[in-house]
Design a protein around this motif. Structure first.
Motif, mmCIF file in Angstrom:
data_model
loop_
_atom_site.group_PDB
_atom_site.id
_atom_site.type_symbol
_atom_site.label_atom_id
_atom_site.label_comp_id
_atom_site.label_asym_id
_atom_site.label_seq_id
_atom_site.Cartn_x
_atom_site.Cartn_y
_atom_site.Cartn_z
ATOM 1 N N THR A 129 -21.118 -20.513 30.616
ATOM 2 C CA THR A 129 -21.275 -21.406 29.438
ATOM 3 C C THR A 129 -22.690 -22.037 29.758
ATOM 4 O O THR A 129 -23.012 -22.228 31.130
ATOM 5 N N LEU A 130 -23.544 -22.428 28.692
ATOM 6 C CA LEU A 130 -24.756 -22.963 29.114
ATOM 7 C C LEU A 130 -24.898 -24.271 28.210
ATOM 8 O O LEU A 130 -24.454 -24.040 27.218
ATOM 9 N N LYS A 131 -25.096 -25.516 28.638
ATOM 10 C CA LYS A 131 -25.228 -26.558 28.178
ATOM 11 C C LYS A 131 -26.500 -27.309 28.854
ATOM 12 O O LYS A 131 -26.735 -27.246 30.051
ATOM 13 N N PRO A 132 -27.159 -27.984 27.778
ATOM 14 C CA PRO A 132 -27.205 -28.079 26.358
ATOM 15 C C PRO A 132 -27.590 -26.580 25.804
ATOM 16 O O PRO A 132 -28.439 -25.977 26.327
ATOM 17 N N SER A 133 -27.220 -26.347 24.643
ATOM 18 C CA SER A 133 -27.581 -25.155 23.995
ATOM 19 C C SER A 133 -28.428 -25.390 22.787
ATOM 20 O O SER A 133 -27.964 -24.573 21.669
ATOM 21 N N ASP A 134 -29.474 -26.274 22.707
ATOM 22 C CA ASP A 134 -30.323 -26.527 21.810
ATOM 23 C C ASP A 134 -31.145 -25.386 21.392
ATOM 24 O O ASP A 134 -31.437 -24.948 20.176
ATOM 25 N N MET A 161 -29.350 -19.674 23.985
ATOM 26 C CA MET A 161 -27.889 -19.337 24.153
ATOM 27 C C MET A 161 -27.618 -18.235 25.165
ATOM 28 O O MET A 161 -28.761 -17.584 25.553
ATOM 29 N N LEU A 196 -31.074 -27.108 32.064
ATOM 30 C CA LEU A 196 -29.707 -26.764 31.563
ATOM 31 C C LEU A 196 -28.849 -26.687 32.714
ATOM 32 O O LEU A 196 -28.967 -26.290 33.666
ATOM 33 N N THR A 206 -22.711 -22.487 33.775
ATOM 34 C CA THR A 206 -21.381 -22.626 34.258
ATOM 35 C C THR A 206 -20.694 -21.210 34.458
ATOM 36 O O THR A 206 -20.685 -20.643 33.050
ATOM 37 N N THR A 209 -21.171 -23.502 39.144
ATOM 38 C CA THR A 209 -22.630 -24.039 38.256
ATOM 39 C C THR A 209 -23.827 -23.825 39.017
ATOM 40 O O THR A 209 -23.810 -23.748 40.147
ATOM 41 N N GLN A 245 -27.836 -25.169 38.292
ATOM 42 C CA GLN A 245 -28.983 -26.004 37.402
ATOM 43 C C GLN A 245 -30.006 -25.347 37.259
ATOM 44 O O GLN A 245 -30.894 -24.592 37.955
#
Length: 940
Positions: free
Chosen positions: A161-166, A169, A200, A203, A215, A217
């Motif tokens: 998973t990648l956050k944030p995903s603005d 992707m 970003l 995870t 995770t 960074q």
């Protein structure tokens, strides 16, 4: 985070196929945890498991499982980490064997280790910096680092998973090795003027229970426009390398192109994430050459997959995979592990008896891993393969410890690689003994010799038997078998030492009684049951010269005399008689020779040396005595020789009456001579003993006086003379002015008497007259005795001045002689006979006793040495006056005194006038010798 462990336990028994038992357990089980009931699964009782010494054999691998023999259970010995044990390999299993003895059996065991979610996904780096041009178009791809999770299956890495995903992707791509490639795709254009930096959080999540994650960074820097990314010429590169390739070997070359120019078109290659340790084995240079950086081993990893990333200056990148196959070489020798072996095996073991079981492994592959095992030749063993890598050593023929008590079995195993590698191990096997050999004597029979008259207990001979067996089975004992010799048990003749086999004589043997005998000796070993053998021993006696010759003729009788007659007309060589003798000994000990020892006339007879014949050696004459006595000695030829003597009486006469008169007194004469010899020997022994005793006493007294004189001589004290009571000194002040000593030694035979006189300390001599009148004369000697105290006084020979009267001669020999005898001018008297000697001795003793008894006051007896009442009148000089032992005569050498002494002696000794007539002297008593002489004279 709380960890939950899922335990999964399963058991699979494959005993129907190969007897193999399989278990499945999860990793990370606690120490001592139960794996399985191996005793139940193998169908064995726990006691049998203990009795057969069950144990686990793992070879070179670490031992993670241990066997509880008391309960028959397999338990965890130490925690098992599946990732450390097998890595990504599936399935992960432990392989070992359980070995049993008596008989030897091997049971393969497989324990599969299942994975649990005990590892969280992780990134190699906690942060990643990415530079992206603002001109990057939507859909631009950016490779992200893959997370690593050592777990497998659902417990392994599942998603990202990648956050944030603005603006970005994630897109995952599955690869051939099952690992997912992570790409970050730009889904919204970037504007450096709006946002130059972005952060970003990537995870990685696994699928285990509980779920674990990791995770990383990601820091993004927006750059100016670089709208072309590098592109690899191939998405997958394949290469191969030998496992023995040296460091620096170029494996392959990758290539990528970038349409941009300038710095945005410069490409650099890097090795992206890979398995731990792989990045240390390889590296890539700027030209795209993939180079070997460390040693590789086919047995550890057969291939490697490496991700290569091409990055330009603008940060655009592309990736490709390089698959490297490791080529196997024959670099491993077979590994031999002894599972079970015996130190010894009985020589009576049957064929196909298992003596050792071993496992052989070769980590190489294909032909390099194929192993063939052999053992050394010419031994009664062979090697067989029971499974793919299990070998057994068994017997293939009969064993014999006496032929070979030990075997060194060398097992050599070699692979089929080129060149072939091999290894070997040596097993030392002892062959235990079985009592299968009986004792064997060194000889089939024995003969021994022993000299007769041996000492009982003497060692005669030694029998020796050997036994090819060992230890107690080879211990030989010797037994005398029961038998009899002439009806007597042989044990009363000889004995045998049970340990040494020495044959001893029990008794003393006599060759004349038994010349040889035989018996049997049994040799028996100490095995169970014992084995034995026997041998015959023959003992032969050797003769010893222990018997003197025995005279058979002439017969020696005690009371009568047997004489051989020889006529006076016998010629030379006339056979008088023959001495016949025998010797019960044998051989040279019985060879007899005859010699003439004594004879009345040696010139008349001779004895044959071999035949014992007595013959005349000259003509018999009338002058030859009628009675001839021959002593013949018969000697054997032994060492030392023994002999016997025989008396042969020969009568030289023509008629029997003449012979009878001559041989009448033989027994009496022989008995008389025997008694005389016995008494003479006894007297000699007594006299010798008394002489030695007196000599020792005299020497002791002399030494004692000498020591006393030396003490007084060296002393500084004044010497004070001491005189006993009523003792006068030599200065003439007392009644006895001088000291007198005398000593008389005499024997019973007056003809052989010796006189020894000691001089007095004052040169005076005391003589006692037999008539008890103290007539003494004092004469001055020529030399003082004090000047020479130890000088001997020799006896002077008697002079011719004899003064004998009838009263002065005791016994028959004291009869009055003629004028010559009275005046001392006649010849020496005839030697007295033995009876005369005895009479003279007794008469002398009576005279001494009478003289001693008649001494009164004023006279000196023989026992009185110092007496003040004694008055000296005359002291005759011993050099001039001599006593004749056995008689009353006194010899003198002084011419002036001879006449006076003779007259005085005559007056004292003569009887009254009526008895003054001189009768005829009586005849001496006849002895047996004198009788013989007179008889001979009368006959002639």
């Amino acid at each position: 985070m709380r960890r939950q462990v899922l335990l999964f336990f399963s058991v699979l028994c494959l005993s129907a196929v190969l007897g193999q038992v399989s278990y499945s357990i999860p990793e990370e089980m606690a120490k001592g945890s139960l794996v399985g009931n191996i005793a139940q699964d193998l169908g064995l009782d726990v006691k049998r498991l203990q009795a057969r010494r069950a144990r686990i054999h793992t070879g070179d691998s670490a031992e993670h499982i241990q066997l509880n023999k008391e309960k028959g259970l397999l338990i965890i010995k130490e925690r098992i980490d599946r990732e450390a044990l097998c890595g990504q390999t599936t399935p992960c299993a432990l392989h070992f064997q359980i070995a049993l003895e008596s008989p030897i059996e091997i049971f393969p065991i497989t324990v599969e280790i299942t994975d649990i979610n005990d590892n969280a996904p992780s990134f190699q780096k906690d942060e990643k910096n990415i530079e992206i041009s603002e001109s990057a178009v939507i859909g631009s791809k950016f490779m992200l680092e893959k997370a690593l999770d050592p777990d497998i299956g659902l417990n392994g890495l599942q998603s990202y998973t990648l956050k944030p995903s603005d603006n970005f992707m994630l897109k995952l791509h599955s690869q051939s090795d099952g690992v997912k490639k992570v790409e970050m795709i730009l889904q919204k254009p970037l504007d450096r003027e709006k946002q130059e930096f972005a952060s970003l959080l990537l995870t990685a999540v696994d699928g285990g229970e509980p779920q674990r994650s990791g995770t990383m960074q990601i820091h993004i820097t927006v750059l100016d426009a670089n709208d072309n990314a590098p592109v690899f010429t191939q998405t997958v590169y394949k290469a191969s390398v030998k496992e023995d390739s040296p460091k620096g070997t170029i494996i392959t070359k990758v290539s990528a192109t970038d349409a941009d120019k300038g710095s945005n078109g410069e490409i650099s290659y890097i090795i992206s994430n890979s398995m731990i340790g792989t990045s240390n084995l390889f590296h890539i240079n700027e030209d795209g050459h993939l180079i070997l950086n460390g040693p590789i081993d086919f047995e550890k990893a057969r291939n490697y997959e490496i991700d290569i990333e091409a990055v330009d200056r603008g940060g655009l990148s592309d990736s490709s995979k390089v698959i490297i196959d490791v080529g196997d070489i024959n670099d491993n020798s077979p590994v031999i592990n002894m599972i079970s072996s015996s130190n010894s095996v009985g020589e009576d073991s049957p064929s196909n008896t298992v003596v050792a079981v071993m496992s052989v492994n070769d980590p190489d592959s294909e032909e390099n891993g194929k192993v063939r095992c052999v053992i050394n030749k010419y031994i009664p063993f062979t090697i067989t393969s029971t499974s793919s890598n299990i070998y057994s050593i068994v017997t293939d023929s009969d064993l014999d410890r006496e032929r070979a008590s030990e075997y060194n079995i060398t097992v050599a195993c070699s692979d089929e690689g080129v060149p072939s590698l091999s290894s070997s191990v040596t097993l030392t096997l002892q062959i235990s003994d079985v009592n299968d050999n009986a004792p064997v004597f060194e000889r089939s029979s024995y003969e021994a010799y022993i000299v007769e008259n041996n000492t009982p207990g003497l060692s005669i001979f030694t029998v020796k038997a050997t036994d090819a067996d060992w230890n107690q089975n080879a211990r030989v004992s010797y037994i005398l078998e029961e038998s009899s010799v002439n009806g007597v048990p042989v044990s009363s003749y000889v004995s045998v030492s049970a340990d040494s086999g020495i044959i001893h004589a029990v008794r003393s043997f006599d060759y004349e009684q038994i010349k040889d005998f035989h018996f049997r000796v049994k040799a028996q070993d100490g095995g169970s049951p014992p084995l034995s053998s026997n041998v015959t021993v023959k003992i032969l006696m050797q003769d010893q010269n222990d018997n003197p010759p025995q005279v058979l003729y002439p017969v020696q009788t005690g009371g009568s005399v047997v004489a051989e007659m020889v006529p006076r007309s016998a010629d030379v060589g006339y056979l008088v008689t023959k001495v016949v003798a025998v010797d019960v000994d044998s051989g040279q000990n019985a060879w007899l020779s005859y010699k003439l020892q004594k004879a009345t006339d040696r010139a008349l007879f001779e004895v044959g040396l071999q035949n014992g014949e007595i013959r005349t050696i000259r003509q018999v004459s009338d002058k030859d005595a009628v009675k001839q006595r021959l002593t013949v000695i018969v000697e054997d030829n032994g060492q030392p020789s023994r002999s016997a003597t025989v008396m042969v009486n020969v009568a030289v006469a023509d008629s029997f009456p003449e012979v009878l008169s001559e041989f009448t007194d033989f027994p009496h004469d022989k008995e008389y001579n025997d008694n005389l010899t016995f008494y003479l020997v006894l007297a000699l022994a007594v006299v010798s003993f008394l002489f030695i005793t007196c000599l020792v006493v005299i020497i002791s007294v002399r030494i004692y006086r000498w020591r006393q004189s030396r003490i007084l001589y060296h002393s500084n004290l004044p010497v004070i003379p001491y005189y006993p009571p009523r003792y006068s000194d030599t200065l003439g002040t007392g009644t006895l002015q001088h000291v007198y000593n005398y000593e008389v030694c005499r024997t019973t035979d007056s003809r052989k008497s010796d006189c020894k006189f000691g001089r007095a300390g004052s040169q005076n001599v005391l003589i006692m007259d037999p008539s008890s009148t103290g007539t003494m004369q004092r004469m001055q000697s020529e030399k003082s005795i004090l000047d020479e105290p130890d000088s001997p006084l020799e006896q002077k020979p008697p002079n011719n001045d004899w003064r004998f009267t009838q009263g002065q001669r005791p016994g028959p020999s004291g009869a009055t002689g003629g004028p010559e005898v009275a005046m001392g001018t006649g010849p020496w008297p005839q030697p007295p006979t033995e009876a005369e000697q005895l009479q003279a001795l007794m008469a002398a003793a009576n005279e001494v006793s009478e003289a001693t008894a008649t001494l009164g006051p004023g006279t000196m007896g023989l026992s009185t040495r110092y007496s003040p009442q004694f008055t000296l009148q005359h002291v005759p000089d011993y050099r001039q006056n001599v006593y004749i032992p056995g008689s009353t005569a006194t010899l003198t050498s002084n011419p002036q005194q001879q006449q006076a002494t003779a007259q005085q002696a005559t007056q004292q000794a003569l009887p009254p006038p009526q008895a003054s007539a001189q009768p005829e002297p009586p005849k001496a008593a006849q002895t047996p010798a004198s009788k013989k002489k007179s008889t001979k004279k009368e006959k002639k």
